[in-house]
Design an enzyme around this catalytic site. Sequence first.
Site, PDB file in Angstrom:
ATOM      1  N   TYR A  43      74.108  46.295  27.545  1.00 26.06           N
ATOM      2  CA  TYR A  43      75.206  46.252  28.528  1.00 26.06           C
ATOM      3  C   TYR A  43      75.020  47.151  29.751  1.00 26.06           C
ATOM      4  CZ  TYR A  43      77.066  44.932  23.922  1.00 26.06           C
ATOM      5  OH  TYR A  43      77.221  44.411  22.669  1.00 26.06           O
ATOM      6  N   HIS A  44      73.806  47.191  30.302  1.00 25.80           N
ATOM      7  CA  HIS A  44      73.565  48.058  31.462  1.00 25.80           C
ATOM      8  C   HIS A  44      72.900  47.321  32.628  1.00 25.80           C
ATOM      9  CE1 HIS A  44      73.248  51.425  28.188  1.00 25.80           C
ATOM     10  NE2 HIS A  44      74.497  51.130  28.463  1.00 25.80           N
ATOM     11  N   PRO A  45      73.399  46.172  33.071  1.00 22.68           N
ATOM     12  CA  PRO A  45      72.761  45.493  34.202  1.00 22.68           C
ATOM     13  C   PRO A  45      72.973  46.244  35.508  1.00 22.68           C
ATOM     14  CG  PRO A  45      74.814  44.403  33.643  1.00 22.68           C
ATOM     15  CD  PRO A  45      74.594  45.452  32.593  1.00 22.68           C
TER      16      PRO A  45
END
Length: 538
Positions: free
Chosen positions: A469-471
């Site tokens: 969850y780190h775009p």
Amino acid sequence: MSADLFDIIVIGAGPGGCATAARISEARPDWRVALVETGPAKGNALVSAPAGIVGLVGRRNRHNYAYETVPQRDLNDRRGFQPRGRGVGGSSLINAMIYIRGQPEDYDGWAAAGCTGWGWDDVLPLFLRAEDNHRGADAFHGTGGPLHVDDLWTDVALTGDFLTAAKQAGYPPNGDFNGRTQEGFGTYQLFQKGGRRFDAGTAYIHTRRGPNLRLLPETQALRLTFENGRVTGVEVRHRGQTHMIFARREVVLAGGAFGTPQLLMLSGIGPEEHLRQHGIAVVADRQAVGANLQDHLDHISSRLVRGGGVIGTTPVGAIPLLRGLLPYLQGKRGNLSSNFAEAGGFVRSSPAVDRPDLQFHFTIGLVENHARRIILKTGISLHVCVLRPASRGTVRLATADPTGALLIDPCYLSDAGDLQTLVKGVRIAEHILRQPALEQHKGRPFRALDPQDDAAIEASIRAHADTIYHPVGTCRMGSDAASVVDPELRVRGVTGLRIADASIMPTIVSGNTQAPSAMIGERAADLILRSARKQDAA
């Protein structure tokens, strides 16, 4: 809502947007500031309870866009899942609340690449200013800022056993991942206060908003408006009605790594050929808009375990939650105050690596497919991701409809080195899970995986790995003419427009991205205020 005029319009109420809007409105009470957000103004009960992440992150709901990627060639053509927060607070409403800044070298690397003013010595004061750490102030931490940071409010036996296992495996303990060094294993500090989630909306907006900051929730930004190459405002839709709002000074985009490039392209700023394919008039041909997508690809090793505070969807696994209900209601203590990812660590994949390039998250429950698959067993999970992947992807429009889908293509493992490093990380995870401190629980592998069989590990990665969850990175900052924004966060090719979110990162930071996103918002506010002082003095 009628047509209205503001000094500053901020579009997107994630950590970056909340920080930008709040700091500007506080510094300039004579300015009118608008904060536009597609989602609701406040979170529901699942948002406030840290354990509510299980009910929020894995499915589409009022607080989660729940995007999917295009099929990933190097992940057996699977579609990845991309949860993104929706509402005032953005993804801080649905994440695991982990407070990590990254490594000083991350930011010094930005500065060395031409992003003047973004080195570690430049950004550390912004982190300190934003922070209100329960442990108190020192050289690495601040107090009195909007973002309250605290230690765990739970005491789960298995979390302690995991940390012992990491030490038995030969890795040092670390009591503060944001202190002098990031390397080692320990518990995470969290964005929480009094055992409750302390999201960016609560921190910056709901507890601090002055009368000059107008919050516009449940308002969809449709496109930017222009006059002679200058951004003048935004067309929005609220309750089925379309309206215009205008900015005297500047518009700031803070829709995140997906939402910000989407709005730019819908407004005619992006790759010319792609925009024409969707019938969008080109305002500025910017090839880098939507490019440079980076993310942390995550693999999970799991063990079937009973007891020790482990949580799951079984009668035994529900006992800790039931036991924790009364303590949580009385004092926000107990298992409902757990973010599940209570501990973790940072490790170098080999002695030849000069700083940690792997991150681990330990969870006190079995996690499969982002908690979308119900597992009728209890256990523990150990996540591992490559911190600085070389793979680069894209975000593109699937339609010119602002509410339509996006083509999200992280291109996971397109660089062979990422796979090699992740294989090493899985080996380490399996090694830790086999240490005596965890073996005493007589756990069995959820999926059997031989840590000495690289082919089997590679197959598991291709079959099961997905985002943590780190775009970031889709509106890259740089000093070169091809970058989307300059080091002042101004969008190249137009005037009156800046970006203040994780999309501006040239390269991904070494860790979770909420704190760096808020830092970017703090920096954006400073830049806008400084620019205004110069203009007003001229």
